[in-house]
Design a protein around this motif. Structure first.
Motif, PDB file in Angstrom:
ATOM      1  N   MET A 149       1.033  -1.089   0.077  1.00  0.00           N
ATOM      2  CA  MET A 149      -0.093  -0.088   0.100  1.00  0.00           C
ATOM      3  C   MET A 149       0.909   1.073  -0.106  1.00  0.00           C
ATOM      4  O   MET A 149       1.805   1.194   0.619  1.00  0.00           O
ATOM      5  CB  MET A 149      -0.948   0.126   1.146  1.00  0.00           C
ATOM      6  CG  MET A 149      -2.039  -1.036   1.291  1.00  0.00           C
ATOM      7  SD  MET A 149      -3.090  -0.964   2.542  1.00  0.00           S
ATOM      8  CE  MET A 149      -3.986   0.148   1.886  1.00  0.00           C
ATOM      9  N   TYR A 150       0.585   2.194  -0.698  1.00  0.00           N
ATOM     10  CA  TYR A 150       1.204   3.613  -0.880  1.00  0.00           C
ATOM     11  C   TYR A 150       0.311   4.495  -0.648  1.00  0.00           C
ATOM     12  O   TYR A 150      -1.013   4.447  -0.700  1.00  0.00           O
ATOM     13  CB  TYR A 150       1.942   3.488  -2.352  1.00  0.00           C
ATOM     14  CG  TYR A 150       2.862   2.412  -2.591  1.00  0.00           C
ATOM     15  CD1 TYR A 150       4.138   2.550  -2.381  1.00  0.00           C
ATOM     16  CD2 TYR A 150       2.358   1.097  -3.161  1.00  0.00           C
ATOM     17  CE1 TYR A 150       4.965   1.424  -2.611  1.00  0.00           C
ATOM     18  CE2 TYR A 150       3.283   0.076  -3.655  1.00  0.00           C
ATOM     19  CZ  TYR A 150       4.411   0.353  -3.388  1.00  0.00           C
ATOM     20  OH  TYR A 150       5.271  -0.746  -3.625  1.00  0.00           O
ATOM     21  N   GLN A 151       0.716   5.576  -0.526  1.00  0.00           N
ATOM     22  CA  GLN A 151       0.027   6.936  -0.326  1.00  0.00           C
ATOM     23  C   GLN A 151      -1.086   7.235  -1.414  1.00  0.00           C
ATOM     24  O   GLN A 151      -2.244   7.491  -1.152  1.00  0.00           O
ATOM     25  CB  GLN A 151       0.824   8.295  -0.112  1.00  0.00           C
ATOM     26  CG  GLN A 151       0.183   9.466   0.078  1.00  0.00           C
ATOM     27  CD  GLN A 151      -0.295   9.384   1.654  1.00  0.00           C
ATOM     28  OE1 GLN A 151      -0.003   8.900   2.368  1.00  0.00           O
ATOM     29  NE2 GLN A 151      -1.386  10.297   1.916  1.00  0.00           N
ATOM     30  N   ASP A 152      -0.657   6.948  -2.858  1.00  0.00           N
ATOM     31  CA  ASP A 152      -1.526   7.115  -3.769  1.00  0.00           C
ATOM     32  C   ASP A 152      -2.299   5.905  -4.464  1.00  0.00           C
ATOM     33  O   ASP A 152      -3.122   6.125  -5.576  1.00  0.00           O
ATOM     34  CB  ASP A 152      -0.920   8.132  -4.789  1.00  0.00           C
ATOM     35  CG  ASP A 152       0.245   7.350  -5.462  1.00  0.00           C
ATOM     36  OD1 ASP A 152       0.723   6.557  -4.850  1.00  0.00           O
ATOM     37  OD2 ASP A 152       0.636   7.664  -6.557  1.00  0.00           O
ATOM     38  N   ARG A 153      -1.899   4.815  -3.891  1.00  0.00           N
ATOM     39  CA  ARG A 153      -2.418   3.449  -4.737  1.00  0.00           C
ATOM     40  C   ARG A 153      -2.278   2.324  -3.985  1.00  0.00           C
ATOM     41  O   ARG A 153      -1.468   2.331  -2.854  1.00  0.00           O
ATOM     42  CB  ARG A 153      -1.626   3.390  -6.072  1.00  0.00           C
ATOM     43  CG  ARG A 153      -0.142   3.139  -5.858  1.00  0.00           C
ATOM     44  CD  ARG A 153       0.425   2.862  -7.221  1.00  0.00           C
ATOM     45  NE  ARG A 153       2.038   2.366  -7.139  1.00  0.00           N
ATOM     46  CZ  ARG A 153       2.904   2.939  -6.609  1.00  0.00           C
ATOM     47  NH1 ARG A 153       2.643   4.126  -6.285  1.00  0.00           N
ATOM     48  NH2 ARG A 153       4.167   2.275  -6.513  1.00  0.00           N
ATOM     49  N   THR A 154      -3.069   1.327  -4.295  1.00  0.00           N
ATOM     50  CA  THR A 154      -2.643   0.201  -3.577  1.00  0.00           C
ATOM     51  C   THR A 154      -2.399  -0.964  -4.750  1.00  0.00           C
ATOM     52  O   THR A 154      -3.170  -1.153  -5.814  1.00  0.00           O
ATOM     53  CB  THR A 154      -3.926  -0.429  -3.055  1.00  0.00           C
ATOM     54  OG1 THR A 154      -3.955   0.452  -1.870  1.00  0.00           O
ATOM     55  CG2 THR A 154      -3.756  -2.053  -2.203  1.00  0.00           C
ATOM     56  N   ASP A 155      -1.066  -1.648  -4.664  1.00  0.00           N
ATOM     57  CA  ASP A 155      -0.913  -2.645  -5.708  1.00  0.00           C
ATOM     58  C   ASP A 155      -1.218  -4.036  -5.199  1.00  0.00           C
ATOM     59  O   ASP A 155      -0.596  -4.294  -3.977  1.00  0.00           O
ATOM     60  CB  ASP A 155       0.907  -2.546  -6.068  1.00  0.00           C
ATOM     61  CG  ASP A 155       1.182  -1.292  -6.764  1.00  0.00           C
ATOM     62  OD1 ASP A 155       0.348  -0.659  -7.397  1.00  0.00           O
ATOM     63  OD2 ASP A 155       2.351  -0.974  -6.680  1.00  0.00           O
ATOM     64  N   THR A 194      -3.446  -2.359  -9.902  1.00  0.00           N
ATOM     65  CA  THR A 194      -3.183  -1.341  -9.225  1.00  0.00           C
ATOM     66  C   THR A 194      -4.547  -0.424  -9.088  1.00  0.00           C
ATOM     67  O   THR A 194      -5.244  -0.257  -9.952  1.00  0.00           O
ATOM     68  CB  THR A 194      -2.011  -0.400  -9.972  1.00  0.00           C
ATOM     69  OG1 THR A 194      -0.878  -1.184 -10.156  1.00  0.00           O
ATOM     70  CG2 THR A 194      -1.910   1.012  -9.086  1.00  0.00           C
ATOM     71  N   GLU A 230      -5.752   2.767  -7.726  1.00  0.00           N
ATOM     72  CA  GLU A 230      -5.097   4.405  -7.701  1.00  0.00           C
ATOM     73  C   GLU A 230      -6.061   5.042  -6.989  1.00  0.00           C
ATOM     74  O   GLU A 230      -7.334   4.967  -7.207  1.00  0.00           O
ATOM     75  CB  GLU A 230      -4.984   5.029  -9.218  1.00  0.00           C
ATOM     76  CG  GLU A 230      -3.555   4.132  -9.884  1.00  0.00           C
ATOM     77  CD  GLU A 230      -3.643   4.754 -11.283  1.00  0.00           C
ATOM     78  OE1 GLU A 230      -2.550   5.756 -11.292  1.00  0.00           O
ATOM     79  OE2 GLU A 230      -4.194   4.239 -12.188  1.00  0.00           O
TER      80      GLU A 230
END
Length: 174
Positions: A1-7, A46, A48
């Motif tokens: 998980m990232y600030q702007d998306r989930t992979d 992804t 977003e």
């Protein structure tokens, strides 16, 4: 998980040899711990998060009912159904697997004995999508088929989104 998306990685968790069932027995101990962490089973996804507020993110979210896949499965041949005799001598309906841009999930199968007017099969049959490679054909038993009787089979392929193919039909005599 990232600030702007989930992979999301697609992982086949059934990658250990203990998951092989052959000849009525498991090939090895089915108890954990497993030797494998799995294998990749296709390209990842992804998700977003576009926007700076919760409302903007929700409005920009692309995985919605309105954006769902609407492509229906289709049969590869004009005659995807045939009547066959199973190894035990019983009657069966053979379905050549349909194709889809993503995955055929199941088939709606109805078989009627037109001689008696009795419906002998009315079922959803999974496409065996969980087997690799997926079988090219499915054989559906026709229970208690009577020699000389005429049967009508109707089959519709359905994908995971509920999109349905045109109905394929076959009339055959046992």
């Amino acid at each position: 998980m990232y600030q702007d998306r989930t992979d999301i990685s697609r992982i086949n968790m059934a990658a250990d040899k203990h998951d092989i069932y052959a000849g009525g027995q498991w090939s090895a101990s089915w108890q954990p711990p497993y030797a494998s962490a799995g294998t990749l089973s296709g390209p990842g996804w992804t998700v977003e998060l576009k926007g700076s507020t919760g409302r903007q993110i929700k409005d920009n979210f692309r995985y919605t009912s309105a954006a769902r896949n609407t492509v229906a499965p289709e049969f590869a041949t004009a005659t995807p159904l045939s009547a066959v005799t199973a190894p035990d001598g019983a009657a069966a309906l053979r379905i050549e697997q349909a194709r889809d841009d993503q995955m055929v999930h199941h088939y709606r199968v109805d078989i009627t004995d037109t001689t008696t007017g009795t419906k002998v099969v009315s079922s959803k049959v999974l496409s065996d999508f969980y087997f690799m490679p997926r079988p090219n054909v499915l054989d559906i038993p026709v229970p208690d088929a009577v020699a000389g009787n005429t049967y009508e089979a109707k089959v519709v392929a359905v994908d995971a989104y509920g999109n349905a193919s045109p109905e394929a039909t076959l009339t055959f005599t046992r």
